[in-house]
Design a protein around this motif. Structure first.
Motif, PDB file in Angstrom:
ATOM      1  N   MET A  22       1.066  -1.091  -0.277  1.00 22.39           N
ATOM      2  CA  MET A  22      -0.304   0.194   0.053  1.00 22.39           C
ATOM      3  C   MET A  22       0.843   0.682   0.699  1.00 22.39           C
ATOM      4  O   MET A  22       2.324   1.395   0.651  1.00 22.39           O
ATOM      5  N   PRO A  24       1.633   5.061   0.419  1.00 20.55           N
ATOM      6  CA  PRO A  24       1.517   6.164   1.679  1.00 20.55           C
ATOM      7  C   PRO A  24       0.319   7.396   1.589  1.00 20.55           C
ATOM      8  O   PRO A  24      -0.320   7.798   2.143  1.00 20.55           O
ATOM      9  N   THR A  26      -2.008   5.952  -0.195  1.00 21.65           N
ATOM     10  CA  THR A  26      -3.708   5.756   0.470  1.00 21.65           C
ATOM     11  C   THR A  26      -3.803   5.358   1.447  1.00 21.65           C
ATOM     12  O   THR A  26      -4.821   5.292   2.221  1.00 21.65           O
ATOM     13  N   VAL A  27      -2.768   5.384   2.443  1.00 21.86           N
ATOM     14  CA  VAL A  27      -2.671   5.244   3.871  1.00 21.86           C
ATOM     15  C   VAL A  27      -2.702   6.343   4.628  1.00 21.86           C
ATOM     16  O   VAL A  27      -3.821   6.739   5.307  1.00 21.86           O
ATOM     17  N   ILE A 183      -4.786  -0.165   9.757  1.00 24.72           N
ATOM     18  CA  ILE A 183      -3.777   0.412   8.610  1.00 24.72           C
ATOM     19  C   ILE A 183      -4.321  -0.153   7.426  1.00 24.72           C
ATOM     20  O   ILE A 183      -3.953   0.172   6.081  1.00 24.72           O
ATOM     21  N   TYR A 184      -5.759  -1.184   7.773  1.00 22.34           N
ATOM     22  CA  TYR A 184      -5.889  -2.110   6.385  1.00 22.34           C
ATOM     23  C   TYR A 184      -7.415  -1.113   6.259  1.00 22.34           C
ATOM     24  O   TYR A 184      -8.490  -1.335   5.245  1.00 22.34           O
ATOM     25  N   ASP A 186      -9.862   1.521   4.759  1.00 18.87           N
ATOM     26  CA  ASP A 186     -10.495   2.021   3.393  1.00 18.87           C
ATOM     27  C   ASP A 186     -10.516   3.704   3.587  1.00 18.87           C
ATOM     28  O   ASP A 186     -12.030   3.819   3.909  1.00 18.87           O
ATOM     29  N   ARG A 187      -9.798   4.832   3.286  1.00 17.82           N
ATOM     30  CA  ARG A 187      -9.523   5.657   4.104  1.00 17.82           C
ATOM     31  C   ARG A 187     -10.792   6.724   2.690  1.00 17.82           C
ATOM     32  O   ARG A 187     -11.132   7.894   2.758  1.00 17.82           O
ATOM     33  N   GLN A 209      -9.441  11.937   2.486  1.00 19.38           N
ATOM     34  CA  GLN A 209      -8.525  12.021   1.529  1.00 19.38           C
ATOM     35  C   GLN A 209      -9.315  13.029   0.464  1.00 19.38           C
ATOM     36  O   GLN A 209      -8.594  13.475  -0.065  1.00 19.38           O
ATOM     37  N   ASN A 233      -9.757  -2.719   2.729  1.00 18.16           N
ATOM     38  CA  ASN A 233      -8.943  -1.524   1.567  1.00 18.16           C
ATOM     39  C   ASN A 233      -8.688  -3.080   0.920  1.00 18.16           C
ATOM     40  O   ASN A 233      -9.889  -4.030   1.022  1.00 18.16           O
TER      41      ASN A 233
END
Length: 268
Positions: A22, A24, A26-27, A183-184, A186-187, A209, A233
């Motif tokens: 993944m 950075p 998308t996180v 961390i998983y 979906d932003r 985002q 995600n």
């Protein structure tokens, strides 16, 4: 020949590793937000009371006897034993549930419309009614929530139900209470499920985002019984769907690692 085989294996290994990563971007939250940028939030009164909401209403006046009349008894549960205790102090708790028509039945005053108001508006309305009915001119009315809150589920560290501690809880504050996304999470697709008074459920999809669009969403300021769902995600979904599948990246990473070791030993 040895070098060619090694290069092929190393290239395959790197490709597989990169395919499961993944980035950075998308996180991170709000990657485009700049220093000093000002966002305009959607207009909201905050929490608006609805039928079935339960409230604590405390009225304090200069008369202890009047306080006993205006404040409901406090009920305490002690190992199956219920004790009713009258109170004239502000620490008491008077529970009122808004009925299906949107009213509460308040001592002396009678039916009072609560649905559609904020708790501050209800407190002001009760104070005015007490004054107009010559019940109390010096009343201090405090309204607190007893059963109002929101739920956070999905890819967060501590999912669960959380009570409101202010009138305008934001989506970000709610996620913070739940320990933040994993961390998983979906932003780009955080869903807020909201029940309407007509029994229908409305779904809002917010992106962490896109700060501007998120701030303008009517779901950014939460209402009672909102459900926040952080969906996994794509990487997490592939992990779950292919947990026992030999086509997953983890399987092939292990396979390539073993194959690399064997070939190194053979051609050493």
């Amino acid at each position: 020949m040895k070098a060619i085989i090694k290069n092929i294996i190393m290239g395959a290994s790197v490709a597989i590793l990169l395919s499961g990563c993944m980035t950075p971007k998308t996180v991170a939250y709000f990657p485009e937000l700049t220093d000093g940028e000002i966002l305009t939030l959607a207009q909201s009164k905050g929490i608006v009371l609805k039928p079935a909401d339960k409230l604590s209403i405390i009225v304090n006046t200069k008369s202890a006897d009047l306080n006993n009349v205006l404040n409901l008894p406090v009920t305490s549960q002690i190992i199956g034993y219920t004790a009713l205790q009258s109170t004239n102090q502000s620490r008491g708790s008077s529970g009122y549930t808004i009925d299906a028509e949107g009213y509460i039945d308040f001592p002396i005053i009678g039916k009072v419309k609560a649905s559609g108001l904020t708790r501050a508006e209800l407190a002001a309305h009760l104070k005015e009614a007490l004054n107009e009915n010559s019940v109390a001119k010096d009343a201090v009315v405090t309204v607190e929530y007893l059963n109002l809150g929101f739920s956070v589920i999905g890819e967060v560290r501590t999912p669960g139900f959380y009570p409101f501690d202010n009138d305008k809880t934001t989506l970000l504050q709610a996620l913070s209470k739940a320990g933040d996304m994993t961390i998983y999470g979906d932003r780009n697709k955080v869903k807020v499920l909201r029940m309407k008074e007509n029994g229908q459920q409305e779904t809002y999809v917010l992106s962490l985002q896109n700060a501007e669009a998120m701030a303008k969403s009517p779901a950014y300021i939460l209402q009672q019984n909102d459900i926040i769902y952080v969906q996994p995600n794509n990487y997490r979904q592939r992990q779950a769907a292919n947990a026992n599948d030999t086509t997953t990246g983890s399987f092939w990473i292990s396979a390539v690692s073993v194959l690399t070791t064997i070939l190194v030993l053979i051609f050493k």
